[in-house]
Design an enzyme around this catalytic site. Structure first.
Site, PDB file in Angstrom:
ATOM      1  CG  ASP A  22      -1.839   1.153   1.287  1.00  0.00           C
ATOM      2  OD1 ASP A  22      -2.493   1.438   0.260  1.00  0.00           O
ATOM      3  OD2 ASP A  22      -1.925   1.805   2.342  1.00  0.00           O
ATOM      4  CG  ASP A  24      -2.144   7.543   0.383  1.00  0.00           C
ATOM      5  OD1 ASP A  24      -1.181   8.267   0.110  1.00  0.00           O
ATOM      6  OD2 ASP A  24      -3.184   7.500  -0.295  1.00  0.00           O
ATOM      7  CG  ASP A 221      -2.075   2.285   6.395  1.00  0.00           C
ATOM      8  OD1 ASP A 221      -2.307   1.872   5.234  1.00  0.00           O
ATOM      9  OD2 ASP A 221      -2.533   3.351   6.839  1.00  0.00           O
TER      10      ASP A 221
END
Length: 347
Positions: A22, A24, A221
């Protein structure tokens, strides 16, 4: 008798051939790299692991994302980037004839992805679209959402790039595409017909197939997109604590969104991961850390020398305890804060 809750692993960069990362909250937040992320990606590459960037942010084309990565020191080109805009455009490209008009609510990444599939992006129902696609764009406003709701009410097929309720920013979470989709759904009277990006299993499977990966690992995250998607795709999932998910959310995680591995940041690709186990008496253990879920609280018996081991032991104790209200995590949060002062995830 003990039960393994979080399995042991050699450094993932030595076990897995491709990391599906990922962006961001994992590689960067806003314009800045997450501390240590660039170095970890470089070191993982030296060990034979390729990094591919799988993002639900549909606002930018892959070439622009790759340019940002290179500006941060990450060697990447557009073939290393898979966006939810590409996945959504692929869904529509399989269902619509070349030249079909599609109403677009989103940024340039979505417009370019549709054009690459031979479809024609339009901005009004007056242009006679045959479908609607909605993705995040920082400049999306009321007029675009109102036009989208108009088309949705008319019954046009509606594809959302993703349903992330928030996006990470340097100032904390901000409304994401899921929040905007919810607004359109409320006005349009129905939900999207398809969702393209994470946590849909195809998002990670498509990215892994593109790289011909035999042993991928998902790194993210967020529990509700990255880790849920990893479980759906049956791919090993590593949670890093540099973005959205914190200690409280991790301990309260439902089985379908739990990670296989937990790390502080992307340096976790280079580190060994000890197993965390649960004993019959409800105690969770990881190396020297010993934690129990007792009387509605997470009780720290031995903090050990490593904050991550303490967190892993707490996960073992809480997750093995089964259903019911999650225990109060504050004793663990405080113990972790004491061991790792100032960390982004000890909150």
């Amino acid at each position: 008798m003990t039960r393994v809750v979080l399995p042991a692993s050699a450094p993932p960069a030595t076990v897995h051939d491709v990391a599906l990362l990922d962006l961001d909250g994992v590689v960067y937040v806003g314009p800045d790299a997450v501390p240590g992320a660039v170095e970890a990606i470089e070191r993982a590459a030296e060990l034979g692991m390729r990094s591919v960037y799988v993002t639900n942010n549909a606002s930018r084309p892959p070439r622009v994302v790759a340019e940002q990565l290179r500006s941060l020191g990450v060697p990447a080109d557009e073939t290393d980037v898979v966006t939810s805009a590409q996945l959504a455009a692929g869904i529509l490209g399989q269902r619509l004839p070349a030249g079909a008009r599609v109403l677009v609510v989103g940024g340039p990444g979505l417009h370019e992805a549709l054009a690459a599939e031979g479809l024609v992006p339009v901005s009004s129902m007056d242009e006679q679209p045959v479908a609607v696609v909605q993705g995040f764009g920082p400049l999306v406003g009321w007029r675009e959402l109102a036009e989208c709701a108009r088309d949705v009410r008319a019954g046009l097929p509606w594809v959302a790039t993703n349903l992330d309720l928030t996006v990470p920013t340097p100032h904390g979470p901000a409304p994401g595409n899921g929040a905007l989709v919810a607004a359109v759904a409320e006005a349009g009277g129905r939900r999207p017909d398809d969702v393209a990006g994470k946590p849909v299993a195809g998002a990670f499977r498509d990215a892994a197939d593109r790289m011909r990966s035999k042993s991928p690992i998902v790194v993210g995250d967020r529990l509700d997109t990255d880790l849920e998607g990893a479980r759906a795709a049956r791919i090993t999932g590593l949670l890093v604590l540099t973005g959205i998910t914190g200690v409280s959310e991790l301990l309260a995680a439902a089985p379908g969104v739990r990670p296989d591995l937990v790390g502080r940041d992307l340096g976790a690709l280079l580190a060994e991961h000890p197993e965390a186990v649960a004993d019959d008496d409800g105690t969770g253990r990881c190396n020297d850390a010993v934690v129990a879920a007792e009387d509605g609280k997470v009780v720290v018996h031995e903090a050990g020398d490593d904050a991550l081991d303490l967190l892993r032991a707490a996960c073992a104790a809480v997750w093995d305890a089964g259903t019911g209200a999650p225990p109060d995590p504050h004793p663990v949060i405080e113990a972790v804060r004491g061991l790792e002062p100032g960390t982004a995830w000890a909150r």
